[in-house]
Design a protein around this motif. Structure first.
Motif, short mmCIF file in Angstrom:
data_model
loop_
_atom_site.label_atom_id
_atom_site.label_comp_id
_atom_site.label_asym_id
_atom_site.label_seq_id
_atom_site.Cartn_x
_atom_site.Cartn_y
_atom_site.Cartn_z
N ALA A 150 1.23 3.50 5.78
CA ALA A 150 1.69 4.79 5.25
C ALA A 150 2.47 4.59 3.94
O ALA A 150 2.31 5.36 2.98
CB ALA A 150 2.57 5.49 6.28
N GLU A 151 3.31 3.56 3.88
CA GLU A 151 4.05 3.28 2.65
C GLU A 151 3.11 2.89 1.52
O GLU A 151 3.28 3.32 0.38
CB GLU A 151 5.05 2.14 2.88
N LYS A 152 2.12 2.11 1.84
CA LYS A 152 1.14 1.67 0.84
C LYS A 152 0.35 2.86 0.30
O LYS A 152 0.14 2.99 -0.90
CB LYS A 152 0.20 0.64 1.47
N ALA A 153 -0.06 3.77 1.21
CA ALA A 153 -0.82 4.96 0.81
C ALA A 153 0.04 5.88 -0.05
O ALA A 153 -0.44 6.43 -1.05
CB ALA A 153 -1.34 5.70 2.03
N ALA A 154 1.33 6.04 0.33
CA ALA A 154 2.23 6.90 -0.45
C ALA A 154 2.45 6.32 -1.84
O ALA A 154 2.50 7.04 -2.84
CB ALA A 154 3.55 7.08 0.28
N GLU A 155 2.58 5.01 -1.91
CA GLU A 155 2.78 4.35 -3.21
C GLU A 155 1.54 4.46 -4.08
O GLU A 155 1.63 4.68 -5.27
CB GLU A 155 3.11 2.88 -2.98
#
Length: 117
Positions: free
Chosen positions: A104-109
């Motif tokens: 999720a953090e990777k996708a948001a970034e």
């Protein structure tokens, strides 16, 4: 006859700056050249010191690369993508941890500011 002298003198006076520019560099060019020469003279001792320091460090860097280099290259081979990790954190007890980003953090970034066209 006096009326003929004024235009000739005027043309001669106007031609002088044009001739002066062709003879050598302009005042701006000369000023820039003097500035750079002065800067280089001021920096020369520091550059010599930096060169000496680099020569002093060379044996230590070579030793570091022969001892640590293979292990470091192995570590880089195991880490596929550095952007998949958070910045290292130093805990109060001195431990250093490197957390992997969640999907999720990777996708948001990835979605922040990046627009596919």
């Amino acid at each position: 006859m006096k009326h003929m002298i004024y235009p000739v003198v005027l043309l001669g006076a106007l031609a002088q700056p044009a001739l002066a520019e062709e003879e050598g560099p302009s005042l701006m060019e000369r000023g820039a050249q003097l500035f750079i020469e002065g800067f280089m003279r001021e920096m020369e001792p520091a550059l010599k010191d930096l060169h000496g320091m680099a020569e002093d460090m060379e044996p230590a860097l070579r030793q570091f690369m022969t001892e640590i280099g293979p292990g470091f290259m192995d570590l880089l081979g195991q880490i596929e993508d550095l952007s998949a990790y958070h910045a290292p954190e130093i805990l109060p007890n001195g431990d250093i941890i490197i957390r992997k980003k969640t999907p999720a953090e990777k996708a948001a970034e990835d979605s922040d500011g990046d627009i596919e066209i």
